[in-house]
Scaffold this active site. Structure first.
Site, PDB file in Angstrom:
ATOM      1  N   CYS A  51      27.767  46.701   3.716  1.00  0.00           N
ATOM      2  CA  CYS A  51      28.768  47.715   4.055  1.00  0.00           C
ATOM      3  C   CYS A  51      30.111  47.408   3.389  1.00  0.00           C
ATOM      4  O   CYS A  51      30.858  48.310   3.025  1.00  0.00           O
ATOM      5  CB  CYS A  51      28.907  47.862   5.561  1.00  0.00           C
ATOM      6  SG  CYS A  51      29.388  46.350   6.378  1.00  0.00           S
ATOM      7  N   THR A  52      30.419  46.115   3.212  1.00  0.00           N
ATOM      8  CA  THR A  52      31.641  45.758   2.492  1.00  0.00           C
ATOM      9  C   THR A  52      31.554  46.251   1.048  1.00  0.00           C
ATOM     10  O   THR A  52      32.493  46.858   0.524  1.00  0.00           O
ATOM     11  CB  THR A  52      31.848  44.227   2.495  1.00  0.00           C
ATOM     12  OG1 THR A  52      32.036  43.804   3.840  1.00  0.00           O
ATOM     13  CG2 THR A  52      33.051  43.827   1.666  1.00  0.00           C
TER      14      THR A  52
END
Lengths: 449, 523
Positions: free
Chosen positions: A211-212
């Site tokens: 997700c980063t």
């Protein structure tokens, strides 16, 4: 005496240590020409890896009185090896490392015989490894160390008091480097901690959360990993990314640059892209030389007893000043690899097939696709196809019968297990006890069927 | 991506283009090319040093074949320097390799000015007398010098340089420069502009910990008379406040804030290490001062004035959980402050240069910038001359080593390595060098060692029989593995000295090949 002043012999310097008695020496030290000749003629040492450490190890061992060496490595020579792997020249690029390394050392050190093996360590029969008095490891991967460690530990036998039987101990000497740092260690399975007992010394690599990468990139590495792990698959449906293909690498670099510009993140370079994608570990000649020399010296001492040995883990750090430290780690008595083996209690009726299924569910093992050997006999082999076919008929037979109706015995199984979401091949030793047979009653079993 | 650089890729990742350029400019002189010297140079040639000059007057004999990889059977009877040089050249054709067939001892004696042409001299297997002379020559000529010697299962490495200053010391673990305990106005304003009580949970969990901690510290200070948490209870309370501010269990940013809260509690201002450099006499600059000390002088002024007790801001921040936008903004605020600080230092540097009669532009902006970024990590290394150490070692240290169990073997070897040279001067061979007479050599070496100890002011000190026996057993042998270890250390130190990156070792490294409990002795 052979060493006269007028005509020094090749072993002039080594003789001082091998022919003269001393007080600070190993328990088994028996100085004399016989020791020197034994070392030269009968002591066979395997060097695993012919890279930065392996090249140094081969040279160091060849000049430490060993004349029978073998080396195994699956890689071919690359240009980026040349700043430290001193046995290779520019014109060797593309050739198998093991072969070139063996040839170069033999050219320069007469009397030394080095047999190269170009291939994977997993593809050798376990028996191959039993031939050597010491295995010296010059590796850069945790998986490969784990594998060789398990092989060496598989030779280990315990007596009825659970003490390691000395003649079954296969010593290993292991080195590793990263930049200005490194370690050298001596592993005597059953006596000092094996690689697996102290696996916590090698923490798994931290990965960026997806997700980063997808939503909140902040660093150049995030942009690179986005291009490498997400964008590549989106664009090249089905085509695998090949880190050794410069076109692929350039594509990732360009995409990373675009993403970095989009988010205003500085620092994406081609060099960093390669470093992040291939997880490149910086490496220099001097650290490799230091660590290999320590390993070779320990190999000489283990084989000859000419001095005490490292007990048992040396760390070296040359970045800020110079620090060396010896730590005496302790064995994990319950280690799955170097311990006496996982105890499994079985019914005499269980078939080999059922047994293999059981290994998959065993909480301590979780071993799938197992191949099973008993005292050197292949009971079932998953590969190669020829062996699989030959051993397939055993699957429906009772394990008890296949093992000659021994009620208590040791089995070796190889297979795959998942660790940190990654499949790794492992070798495990099992102590098998059959229930309901005379002499075995109410065993206190751990994690049995 | 220039082609020839590809082969250096793995080392460029450590010392960068600048470090590599320094290596490629360096000219190295090696004295004696036995295994210790040859292995030292091998590692340097592979890394691409500019030029090497191998000096050795001996011919290759059969004994050399057993411990030196750079010679082979065809070399027997030939100049050792020539054979070693030829092999080294094979390793890297970018290196200019030459040799001189002459004994280093006679070169030191007859042609001291010879050494001034080199960047650095690696002197291996030299006796005490030649060491002392060479050290004097190299100090006089400002040539860096490293001694290395292997002897049986022991040996040593010793750097001898008057002064070595490092800007890029690249320490492994160093507290990042976030100023959470002392934020400057722009950082404080940025933190104030962000609402921690935001209702949006996505925004809440993407507020970087730097902002959280600056705000929390500010809030704390307001209710505690301007001071930050200092007692154990206060620190715990501060962390509890952070924990209480979390709105969900998965907020990595708050977890990071709790872990990093010690940065709020840390004392303000500069470290004692840096203070010591600022207090150094050399920070009082004149026309003879090096660029390093001119910049230190500017740094000192900055800390006393614009910095209000702090060094210039480093300007980089570690990765932390954050939205991209807030992270990039934060990065820009840190960078802007670092640049402003750097500008002030640069002006001070130019002013100082002018004052001491130098060209105000003689130090480049890039150099000043690198200095500012590393200001908190500066290092100054000084080494006593060999003469000082040999004649008057630091006695309390020596006595401490002699009685400390961890050091007893290392200091024993240190004394014995010197004693064997005295032995050789008296008896024309090293103890145990030749066959026979071992018992006599042992007692002679013992007498020599005890005599040396008493000359050094350690009357009554003695070494263990075992170690003395062992030293005689070694018989001045050079084992390849030991030489490769010592040579490896020597080459690593050469690289650090030449690149002016990382921190070179201090004192004398004594190798203990028996159990690897090697030590550094600062005498």
């Amino acid at each position: 005496m052979a060493d006269t002043e007028a005509q020094p012999s090749r072993s002039r310097d080594l003789d001082k240590l091998l022919l003269r008695p001393g007080n600070l020496v190993g328990a088994n030290f028996d100085p004399g020409e016989e020791l020197r000749d034994d070392l030269a003629k009968s002591a066979k040492v395997l060097v695993v890896g012919a890279g930065g450490l392996g090249c140094e190890l081969l040279k160091d061992l060849a000049l430490s009185g060993f004349q029978n060496l073998e080396v195994i490595d699956m890689d071919r020579i690359e240009v980026t090896n040349l700043n430290r792997q001193f046995l290779f020249r520019f014109e060797d690029v593309g050739k198998p490392k093991a072969e070139v390394a063996a040839k170069r050392v033999m050219e320069r050190v007469s009397g030394v015989n080095i047999k190269p093996h170009y291939g994977r360590i997993e593809d050798k029969e376990i028996d191959f490894y039993s031939d050597f008095i010491i295995i010296a490891l010059g590796l850069d991967s945790i998986e490969a160390r784990s594998y060789i460690n398990a092989v060496a530990c598989s030779f280990l036998e315990y007596d009825c008091d659970d003490n390691a039987r000395e003649e079954t101990i296969k010593p290993m000497v292991d080195g590793g480097t990263e930049g200005f740092k490194g370690h050298a260690r001596v592993i005597l399975p059953g006596v000092t901690p094996c690689f697996e007992c102290t696996i916590w010394l090698f923490p798994p690599q931290v990965k960026f959360p997806l997700c980063t990468l997808a939503e909140t990139p902040r660093t150049a590495a995030h942009c690179i990993e986005y291009a490498h792990l997400i964008k590549w698959d989106e664009v090249h449906s089905g085509k695998a990314f090949d880190p050794d293909d410069p076109e692929h690498m350039k594509w990732v670099y360009n995409e990373a640059v675009k993403r970095a510009e989009l988010f205003g993140i500085p620092g994406v370079t081609y060099s960093l892209t390669q470093g992040v994608v291939k997880n490149i570990i910086p490496a220099i000649a001097s650290t490799n030389a230091i660590i290999s020399a320590a390993c070779a010296l320990e190999t000489l001492k283990l084989a000859s007893g000419c001095s005490k040995t490292l007990s048992n883990y040396l760390t070296y750090n040359g970045a800020e000043g110079l620090h060396t430290k010896v730590t005496e780690f302790v064995r994990d008595k319950d280690c799955l690899v170097c311990g006496p083996g996982v105890l499994i209690e079985l019914e005499t009726s269980i078939t080999l097939q059922k047994f293999i299924g059981l290994l998959e569910e065993h909480p301590k093992l979780l071993l799938s696709k197992a191949s099973v050997t008993h005292q050197g006999n292949n009971l079932y082999m998953q590969a190669p196809p020829v062996l699989e076919e030959m051993t397939r008929s055993n699957l429906s037979l009772p394990l008890f019968d296949l093992m000659g109706k021994t009620t208590k015995t040791t089995l070796h199984v190889t297979g795959t297990t998942s660790k940190n979401d990654k499949k790794t091949s492992v070798l495990r030793k099992l102590r098998v006890v059959f229930k309901g047979v005379d002499g075995v009653t109410d065993m206190d079993t751990a994690g049995g069927a | 991506m220039a082609e020839p650089k590809i082969k250096y890729d793995r080392q460029l990742r450590i010392w960068g283009e600048q470090g590599q350029a320094a290596l490629e400019k360096a000219s190295i002189c090696l004295l004696n090319c036995g295994p210790t010297g040859s292995e030292t140079l091998k590692n340097l040639v592979l890394g691409g040093v500019g030029s090497i000059t191998v000096i050795d007057g001996s011919k290759v004999d059969a004994g050399d074949l057993g411990n030196n990889f750079m010679v082979d059977e065809s070399s027997v009877g030939q100049s050792k320097a020539k054979c070693v040089c030829a092999f080294l050249q094979e390793l890297n054709d970018a290196v200019k390799a030459k040799f001189i067939e002459e004994y280093p001892e006679s070169l030191i004696e007859t042609n001291p000015s010879f050494f001034s042409q080199f960047t650095l001299v690696v002197a291996t297997q030299l006796g005490e007398d030649s060491m002392l002379k060479l050290d004097r020559i190299c100090r006089e000529a400002n040539v860096m010098l490293i001694f290395a010697r292997s002897y049986g299962l022991t040996g040593f490495v010793r750097i001898s340089v008057k002064e070595h200053t490092v800007v890029e010391s690249k320490p492994d673990h160093f507290l990042d420069d976030l100023r959470l305990n002392n934020p400057w106005p722009e950082l404080r304003r940025f933190a104030e502009s962000i609402d921690l009580d935001v209702q949006d949970t996505v925004a809440h969990k993407h507020t970087p910990y730097v902002v959280i901690l600056v705000k929390m510290a500010d809030k704390w200070a307001k209710s505690h008379g301007g001071s930050l948490p200092s007692t154990r209870e206060e620190k715990k309370e501060f962390k509890d406040l952070l924990k209480a501010s979390m709105v969900a269990a998965d907020e990595d940013n708050y977890r990071e804030a709790i872990e990093a809260s010690f940065k709020v509690f840390a004392p303000r201002g500069i470290s004692s290490d840096l203070q010591q450099i600022l207090n150094d006499n050399r920070a009082e600059v004149d026309s003879n001062s090096s660029d390093f000390w001119v910049m230190v002088a500017a740094l000192k002024e900055f800390i006393a004035n614009e910095g209000s007790g702090e060094a210039p801001l480093e300007g980089s921040i570690p990765d932390m959980t954050s939205s991209t936008e807030l992270y990039v903004n934060l990065q820009n605020i840190f960078q802007a402050k670092a640049e402003a600080d750097c500008l002030v230092i640069e002006q001070r540097v130019r002013y100082i240069l002018k004052k001491i009669g130098k060209d105000p532009n003689s130090i480049s902006k890039t150099t000043v910038k690198s200095f500012c970024r590393n200001a908190r990590k500066l290092r100054v290394c000084r080494y006593r001359s060999i003469e000082d150490e040999f004649n008057s070692p630091i006695l309390p240290e020596l006595q401490k080593y002699l009685t400390d169990e961890d050091y007893s073997v290392a200091v024993g070897f240190y004394i014995l390595l010197r004693a064997v040279d005295r032995f050789a001067a008296n008896y024309n061979s090293f103890p145990g060098q030749f066959h026979g007479g071992m018992d006599e050599d042992i007692s002679r070496l013992k007498t020599t060692a005890v005599g040396l100890l008493s000359d050094l002011g350690c009357n009554g000190s003695t070494l263990t029989e075992d170690l003395i026996n062992e030293m005689c057993r070694f018989g001045a042998s050079q084992l390849h593995a030991v030489a490769a270890f010592i040579g490896g250390i020597a080459s690593q130190e050469v690289i650090k000295l030449i690149t002016r990156q990382f921190v070179p070792m201090s004192g004398t490294f004594i190798f203990n090949g028996i159990d690897h409990k090697s030590q550094l002795l600062c005498l």
